[in-house]
Write a protein that holds these residues in place. Structure first.
Motif, PDB file in Angstrom:
ATOM      1  N   ASP A 109       0.825  -1.203   0.000  1.00 30.60           N
ATOM      2  CA  ASP A 109       0.000   0.000   0.000  1.00 30.60           C
ATOM      3  C   ASP A 109       0.864   1.259   0.000  1.00 30.60           C
ATOM      4  OD1 ASP A 109      -2.491  -1.356   0.093  1.00 30.60           O
ATOM      5  OD2 ASP A 109      -2.316  -1.585   2.262  1.00 30.60           O
ATOM      6  N   VAL A 110       1.873   1.262   0.870  1.00 30.03           N
ATOM      7  CA  VAL A 110       2.752   2.430   0.978  1.00 30.03           C
ATOM      8  C   VAL A 110       3.516   2.631  -0.327  1.00 30.03           C
ATOM      9  CG1 VAL A 110       4.673   3.479   2.240  1.00 30.03           C
ATOM     10  CG2 VAL A 110       2.970   2.110   3.471  1.00 30.03           C
ATOM     11  N   LEU A 111       4.090   1.552  -0.840  1.00 35.83           N
ATOM     12  CA  LEU A 111       4.866   1.627  -2.084  1.00 35.83           C
ATOM     13  C   LEU A 111       3.991   2.124  -3.237  1.00 35.83           C
ATOM     14  CD1 LEU A 111       7.392   1.046  -3.790  1.00 35.83           C
ATOM     15  CD2 LEU A 111       6.648  -1.346  -3.928  1.00 35.83           C
ATOM     16  N   GLY A 112       2.803   1.570  -3.371  1.00 32.46           N
ATOM     17  CA  GLY A 112       1.920   1.959  -4.461  1.00 32.46           C
ATOM     18  C   GLY A 112       1.511   3.422  -4.382  1.00 32.46           C
ATOM     19  N   SER A 113       1.225   3.907  -3.178  1.00 31.07           N
ATOM     20  CA  SER A 113       0.813   5.300  -3.021  1.00 31.07           C
ATOM     21  C   SER A 113       1.966   6.255  -3.323  1.00 31.07           C
ATOM     22  CB  SER A 113       0.288   5.530  -1.601  1.00 31.07           C
ATOM     23  OG  SER A 113      -0.897   4.789  -1.387  1.00 31.07           O
ATOM     24  N   LEU A 114       3.176   5.887  -2.929  1.00 32.30           N
ATOM     25  CA  LEU A 114       4.337   6.722  -3.240  1.00 32.30           C
ATOM     26  C   LEU A 114       4.542   6.818  -4.742  1.00 32.30           C
ATOM     27  CD1 LEU A 114       6.849   5.532  -0.509  1.00 32.30           C
ATOM     28  CD2 LEU A 114       6.110   7.893  -0.855  1.00 32.30           C
ATOM     29  N   MET A 115       4.465   5.696  -5.411  1.00 31.50           N
ATOM     30  CA  MET A 115       4.669   5.703  -6.855  1.00 31.50           C
ATOM     31  C   MET A 115       3.509   6.402  -7.560  1.00 31.50           C
ATOM     32  SD  MET A 115       6.559   2.027  -7.461  1.00 31.50           S
ATOM     33  CE  MET A 115       7.168   2.488  -9.076  1.00 31.50           C
ATOM     34  N   GLY A 116       2.346   6.415  -6.913  1.00 31.33           N
ATOM     35  CA  GLY A 116       1.206   7.135  -7.456  1.00 31.33           C
ATOM     36  C   GLY A 116       1.422   8.640  -7.486  1.00 31.33           C
ATOM     37  N   LEU A 117       2.381   9.116  -6.696  1.00 31.65           N
ATOM     38  CA  LEU A 117       2.734  10.532  -6.713  1.00 31.65           C
ATOM     39  C   LEU A 117       3.678  10.867  -7.867  1.00 31.65           C
ATOM     40  CD1 LEU A 117       3.414  11.220  -2.905  1.00 31.65           C
ATOM     41  CD2 LEU A 117       1.383  11.842  -4.229  1.00 31.65           C
ATOM     42  N   GLY A 118       4.053   9.836  -8.625  1.00 31.02           N
ATOM     43  CA  GLY A 118       4.971  10.055  -9.738  1.00 31.02           C
ATOM     44  C   GLY A 118       6.429   9.932  -9.352  1.00 31.02           C
ATOM     45  N   ASP A 126      14.521   1.645   1.482  1.00 30.70           N
ATOM     46  CA  ASP A 126      13.678   0.707   2.215  1.00 30.70           C
ATOM     47  C   ASP A 126      12.450   1.394   2.802  1.00 30.70           C
ATOM     48  OD1 ASP A 126      15.535  -1.203   1.648  1.00 30.70           O
ATOM     49  OD2 ASP A 126      16.164  -1.552   3.723  1.00 30.70           O
ATOM     50  N   ILE A 127      11.364   0.634   2.896  1.00 29.93           N
ATOM     51  CA  ILE A 127      10.167   1.038   3.620  1.00 29.93           C
ATOM     52  C   ILE A 127      10.048   0.075   4.795  1.00 29.93           C
ATOM     53  CG2 ILE A 127       7.659   1.302   3.551  1.00 29.93           C
ATOM     54  CD1 ILE A 127       7.955   1.660   0.477  1.00 29.93           C
ATOM     55  N   ILE A 128      10.185   0.596   5.994  1.00 30.72           N
ATOM     56  CA  ILE A 128      10.178  -0.243   7.197  1.00 30.72           C
ATOM     57  C   ILE A 128       8.813  -0.101   7.864  1.00 30.72           C
ATOM     58  CG2 ILE A 128      11.335  -0.745   9.384  1.00 30.72           C
ATOM     59  CD1 ILE A 128      13.758   0.846   8.241  1.00 30.72           C
ATOM     60  N   MET A 129       8.008  -1.142   7.791  1.00 34.16           N
ATOM     61  CA  MET A 129       6.646  -1.092   8.327  1.00 34.16           C
ATOM     62  C   MET A 129       6.648  -1.231   9.844  1.00 34.16           C
ATOM     63  SD  MET A 129       4.938  -0.564   5.625  1.00 34.16           S
ATOM     64  CE  MET A 129       3.282  -0.709   6.325  1.00 34.16           C
ATOM     65  N   GLN A 130       5.740  -0.472  10.472  1.00 36.53           N
ATOM     66  CA  GLN A 130       5.566  -0.524  11.916  1.00 36.53           C
ATOM     67  C   GLN A 130       4.073  -0.466  12.216  1.00 36.53           C
ATOM     68  OE1 GLN A 130       7.941   3.019  12.703  1.00 36.53           O
ATOM     69  NE2 GLN A 130       9.573   1.743  13.535  1.00 36.53           N
ATOM     70  N   GLN A 135       8.642   3.786   8.356  1.00 34.20           N
ATOM     71  CA  GLN A 135       9.810   4.630   8.194  1.00 34.20           C
ATOM     72  C   GLN A 135      10.267   4.499   6.751  1.00 34.20           C
ATOM     73  OE1 GLN A 135      12.296   2.925  11.293  1.00 34.20           O
ATOM     74  NE2 GLN A 135      11.675   4.503  12.745  1.00 34.20           N
ATOM     75  N   LEU A 136      10.542   5.620   6.129  1.00 31.22           N
ATOM     76  CA  LEU A 136      10.876   5.638   4.713  1.00 31.22           C
ATOM     77  C   LEU A 136      12.242   6.265   4.505  1.00 31.22           C
ATOM     78  CD1 LEU A 136      10.089   5.487   1.639  1.00 31.22           C
ATOM     79  CD2 LEU A 136       9.079   7.768   1.943  1.00 31.22           C
ATOM     80  N   ILE A 137      13.090   5.578   3.751  1.00 31.57           N
ATOM     81  CA  ILE A 137      14.384   6.127   3.367  1.00 31.57           C
ATOM     82  C   ILE A 137      14.218   6.713   1.975  1.00 31.57           C
ATOM     83  CG2 ILE A 137      16.854   5.705   3.244  1.00 31.57           C
ATOM     84  CD1 ILE A 137      15.527   4.884   5.900  1.00 31.57           C
ATOM     85  N   VAL A 138      14.630   7.968   1.811  1.00 31.40           N
ATOM     86  CA  VAL A 138      14.325   8.664   0.571  1.00 31.40           C
ATOM     87  C   VAL A 138      15.514   9.501   0.115  1.00 31.40           C
ATOM     88  CG1 VAL A 138      13.362  10.665   1.778  1.00 31.40           C
ATOM     89  CG2 VAL A 138      12.541  10.125  -0.510  1.00 31.40           C
ATOM     90  N   ASP A 139      15.577   9.760  -1.179  1.00 34.68           N
ATOM     91  CA  ASP A 139      16.543  10.704  -1.741  1.00 34.68           C
ATOM     92  C   ASP A 139      16.258  12.071  -1.104  1.00 34.68           C
ATOM     93  OD1 ASP A 139      17.767  12.671  -3.373  1.00 34.68           O
ATOM     94  OD2 ASP A 139      17.654  11.395  -5.136  1.00 34.68           O
ATOM     95  N   ILE A 153      -2.974   7.150   2.011  1.00 33.78           N
ATOM     96  CA  ILE A 153      -2.641   5.813   1.524  1.00 33.78           C
ATOM     97  C   ILE A 153      -3.944   5.022   1.536  1.00 33.78           C
ATOM     98  CG2 ILE A 153      -1.308   3.689   1.876  1.00 33.78           C
ATOM     99  CD1 ILE A 153       0.704   5.307   3.488  1.00 33.78           C
ATOM    100  N   ALA A 154      -4.409   4.619   0.374  1.00 35.62           N
ATOM    101  CA  ALA A 154      -5.648   3.839   0.277  1.00 35.62           C
ATOM    102  C   ALA A 154      -6.787   4.496   1.071  1.00 35.62           C
ATOM    103  CB  ALA A 154      -5.399   2.409   0.760  1.00 35.62           C
ATOM    104  N   MET A 155      -6.966   5.787   0.907  1.00 39.05           N
ATOM    105  CA  MET A 155      -8.030   6.580   1.532  1.00 39.05           C
ATOM    106  C   MET A 155      -7.799   6.814   3.025  1.00 39.05           C
ATOM    107  SD  MET A 155      -9.662   7.255  -1.131  1.00 39.05           S
ATOM    108  CE  MET A 155     -10.992   8.208  -0.399  1.00 39.05           C
ATOM    109  N   VAL A 156      -6.680   6.390   3.555  1.00 42.96           N
ATOM    110  CA  VAL A 156      -6.352   6.643   4.959  1.00 42.96           C
ATOM    111  C   VAL A 156      -5.422   7.851   5.022  1.00 42.96           C
ATOM    112  CG1 VAL A 156      -5.228   5.739   7.024  1.00 42.96           C
ATOM    113  CG2 VAL A 156      -6.596   4.216   5.582  1.00 42.96           C
ATOM    114  N   SER A 157      -5.780   8.831   5.830  1.00 43.65           N
ATOM    115  CA  SER A 157      -4.947  10.022   5.968  1.00 43.65           C
ATOM    116  C   SER A 157      -3.642   9.682   6.684  1.00 43.65           C
ATOM    117  CB  SER A 157      -5.698  11.101   6.758  1.00 43.65           C
ATOM    118  OG  SER A 157      -6.837  11.536   6.037  1.00 43.65           O
ATOM    119  N   VAL A 158      -2.561  10.272   6.206  1.00 44.70           N
ATOM    120  CA  VAL A 158      -1.253  10.039   6.819  1.00 44.70           C
ATOM    121  C   VAL A 158      -0.552  11.379   7.036  1.00 44.70           C
ATOM    122  CG1 VAL A 158      -1.041   7.801   5.678  1.00 44.70           C
ATOM    123  CG2 VAL A 158       0.020   9.816   4.637  1.00 44.70           C
ATOM    124  N   SER A 159       0.380  11.381   7.970  1.00 46.23           N
ATOM    125  CA  SER A 159       1.225  12.553   8.190  1.00 46.23           C
ATOM    126  C   SER A 159       2.676  12.124   8.003  1.00 46.23           C
ATOM    127  CB  SER A 159       1.018  13.120   9.600  1.00 46.23           C
ATOM    128  OG  SER A 159       1.369  12.161  10.591  1.00 46.23           O
TER     129      SER A 159
END
Length: 261
Positions: A109-118, A126-130, A135-139, A153-159
């Motif tokens: 879900d997290v991966l798909g939503s990130l890629m949905g942002l282009g 890595d995406i470390i689920m908790q 936790q997301l490691i990013v450029d 993410i999948a209609m769930v609000s995130v911060s």
């Protein structure tokens, strides 16, 4: 580099030719006078390519960084051998939070939503689920964009907020230990035991390009595997051949596998 095309052809056979080409371009920039150059995030297969390039360009050093010890997706740096400065890998960590009562979100879900942002996959590690977050490691150049635009993410609000690299918690993986015997160390024989799939289905997955050995596409069902190899099957995780435990009186080979769930 005189063996450039030969090296690219070698990695093309495992589906990594374009990646090898990009990495060679960076390495040659360092040979031409740059102090260092850093790749995008990549699977550990990138380290195999980097080592091959370094063997042909001994004036370089190679280092890698994924944000924390044990990271799977890494950025690789080609460094001029005598460079004494600090290499900026451009790695940043973000903390993503949501209310877990609404829905059990997954890595997919997290991966798909990130890629949905282009955002291309090579821009984050890595995406470390908790529980209730990730936790997301990013450029580092993409961090502000993610913080401003990654709101659901999948209609769930995130911060999303910054997270010091020192506070990254290594991912917890469930490990299933498997002790079994196989007729041979062929990939299809070992992997079908480890992933609990029929050999027919496993062969179909290999032929479809869904199986990797040490993060490179499998060469075929008959490929020989050995102790220490990592075998991954898309959608089913990965496993490590932890040990070859011997041969029975009937000629079957004992293997000790660790499957990461």
């Amino acid at each position: 580099m005189k063996d450039r095309e030969k090296l690219i052809r070698y990695f093309e056979a495992s589906g990594n030719g374009e990646q090898a080409r990009r990495m060679l371009d960076l390495a040659e920039q360092v040979v031409a006078g740059k102090p260092y150059r850093v790749t995008e995030f990549m699977s550990p297969a990138g380290l195999v390519i980097a080592d091959a390039i370094k063997a042909n360009l001994p004036q370089l050093r190679v280092a890698s960084e994924g944000g924390y010890e044990g990271a799977e997706r890494l950025r690789v740096a080609f460094i001029e051998r005598n460079f004494q400065g600090t290499v900026d890998f451009g790695v940043q960590a973000l903390k993503i939070s949501w209310d877990p009562r609404f829905r059990l979100l997954t890595h997919r879900d997290v991966l798909g939503s990130l890629m949905g942002l282009g955002i291309e996959r090579e821009h984050f590690g890595d995406i470390i689920m908790q529980n209730g977050g990730a936790q997301l490691i990013v450029d580092a150049t993409m961090a502000d964009y993610v913080k401003q635009n990654f709101t659901k993410i999948a209609m769930v609000s995130v911060s999303v907020e910054d997270l010091p690299l020192s506070e990254i918690l290594p991912k917890e993986e469930k490990i299933k230990e498997i002790r079994t015997t196989v007729a041979s160390l062929r990939l299809d024989a070992v992997a079908s035991s480890g992933f609990s799939l029929s050999r027919t289905k496993l062969v179909s997955s290999i032929n479809a390009g869904l199986v990797q050995v040490n993060w490179q596409e499998a060469k075929g069902p008959a490929q020989e595997v050995k102790e220490g190899d990592i075998i991954s099957l898309r959608g089913r995780g990965r496993m490590k051949i932890e040990a070859i435990t011997g041969t029975s009186r009937k000629g079957r080979i004992g293997v000790y596998l660790k499957r990461f769930m």
